[in-house]
Design an enzyme around this catalytic site. Sequence first.
Site, short mmCIF file in Angstrom:
data_model
loop_
_atom_site.label_atom_id
_atom_site.label_comp_id
_atom_site.label_asym_id
_atom_site.label_seq_id
_atom_site.Cartn_x
_atom_site.Cartn_y
_atom_site.Cartn_z
N SER A 49 0.91 -1.14 0.06
CA SER A 49 0.01 0.02 -0.02
C SER A 49 0.95 1.32 -0.07
O SER A 49 0.08 2.42 0.21
CB SER A 49 -0.85 -0.01 1.03
OG SER A 49 -1.82 -1.23 1.22
N HIS A 112 1.86 -4.39 9.71
CA HIS A 112 0.84 -4.83 9.02
C HIS A 112 -0.41 -5.45 9.94
O HIS A 112 -1.41 -5.96 9.22
CB HIS A 112 1.34 -5.84 7.84
CG HIS A 112 2.39 -5.31 6.69
ND1 HIS A 112 1.94 -4.06 6.21
CD2 HIS A 112 3.48 -5.88 6.25
CE1 HIS A 112 3.15 -3.98 5.46
NE2 HIS A 112 3.71 -5.05 5.39
P1 A3P Z 1 3.80 -0.71 -7.35
O1 A3P Z 1 3.99 -2.08 -7.10
O2 A3P Z 1 2.43 -0.41 -8.02
O3 A3P Z 1 4.72 0.10 -7.97
P2 A3P Z 1 5.09 -1.39 -0.07
O4 A3P Z 1 5.94 -0.44 0.22
O5 A3P Z 1 3.78 -1.32 0.76
O6 A3P Z 1 5.54 -2.78 -0.34
O7 A3P Z 1 4.35 -1.09 -1.39
C1 A3P Z 1 5.19 -1.02 -2.84
C2 A3P Z 1 4.38 -0.02 -3.63
O8 A3P Z 1 4.50 1.27 -3.35
C3 A3P Z 1 4.79 -0.41 -5.11
O9 A3P Z 1 4.17 -0.10 -5.80
C4 A3P Z 1 6.12 0.57 -5.04
O10 A3P Z 1 6.61 0.69 -6.33
C5 A3P Z 1 5.40 1.64 -4.41
N1 A3P Z 1 6.68 2.71 -3.89
C6 A3P Z 1 7.80 2.50 -3.31
N2 A3P Z 1 8.41 3.47 -2.85
C7 A3P Z 1 7.49 4.57 -3.53
C8 A3P Z 1 7.67 6.09 -3.56
N3 A3P Z 1 8.81 6.62 -2.99
N4 A3P Z 1 6.69 6.88 -4.02
C9 A3P Z 1 5.68 6.33 -4.52
N5 A3P Z 1 5.49 4.76 -4.61
C10 A3P Z 1 6.40 4.16 -4.19
#
Ligand code: A3P
Length: 298
Positions: A49, A112
């Site tokens: 998320s 989580h």
């Molecule tokens: P996508 O797979 O849609 O690209 P989490 O950190 O909860 O594991 O979520 C991962 C999601 O957050 C991934 O989405 C990732 O690319 C995105 N994400 C990671 N770093 C980010 C940032 N600095 N800004 C925006 N989204 C980011």
Amino acid sequence: KGWITENLYLYQGFWHQSSRRISVETLMALQDTFKAHPTDIYLATLPKSGTTWLKALVFALVNRNLFKDNCLSTHPLLVSNPHNCLPFIETEIFRDTPTYTDPHSLRLFATHIPYTSLPQSILDSGCRIVYLCRNPKDVLVSMFHFANRLRDKLLGPLTFEETFTSFSKGVMPTGPYWDHVKGYHKVSLEQPENVLFLTYEDMKIHTASNVKRLAKFLGFPFSEDEEAEGAIQRIIRICSFENLSEANKHGNFREDIPNDAFFREGKVGDWTNHLTDEMSSILDEITKEKFHDLHISF
Ligand code: A3P
């Protein structure tokens, strides 16, 4: 080594993984042993998320002194994975508690764990919790890609259809998605001084005002001088997808998770490239029914 559908156990209405690091046993042990401090800050999310982004933003904003010498090349967020800067209580902390027992230090944690399964000590402590929610369709897509990076050869890749079916039945680590969101959303309305509810989508559009809001909520408001000299923009820049993904191109977070697995697209709406119209309508229906009494827009 499965991720998403294998080795999940239902505990207090939510699915949990069974692995060395996260398990129902860990949650029960945390309930007995974890001692929250009133000054703690917890970042709560469902996997995929935007946890990594939120961790980076909060770490950067409460550690503004690290920018003082203007030496960005040594900033912890650019030499390490944000997950190493701000630990999950259900994984790192549980194995490493002694380091975090100083009652006077500011402690930043992520989790989580669903609201209703949080250690009672957290609920009683009056501490602050930030919840970041993301459009279920983008969580599903992100999870699909992440799972396939992590799955070993024996299990083979998951198809998107399998992932969709599992997700829409609520079967995912710490799912059902909708119940997880509702749990935190409800408390954010009842106790707005303790729980701040944000969405990934709004953070993407209104990043500066949300960072300001976060800082105020966490007790680290920006002074007029800081704002004038660009402190908010500096934090946004260092935590941008481009910066963090570049810094995490190589290496592993843990032996089984490459650093770059946390950075894929970082966009809103990638679901349109994966979901059929029928899948999209099914998730819309579930979301409409489950969130009928909430005002969450993505
Ligand atoms: P996508 O797979 O849609 O690209 P989490 O950190 O909860 O594991 O979520 C991962 C999601 O957050 C991934 O989405 C990732 O690319 C995105 N994400 C990671 N770093 C980010 C940032 N600095 N800004 C925006 N989204 C980011």
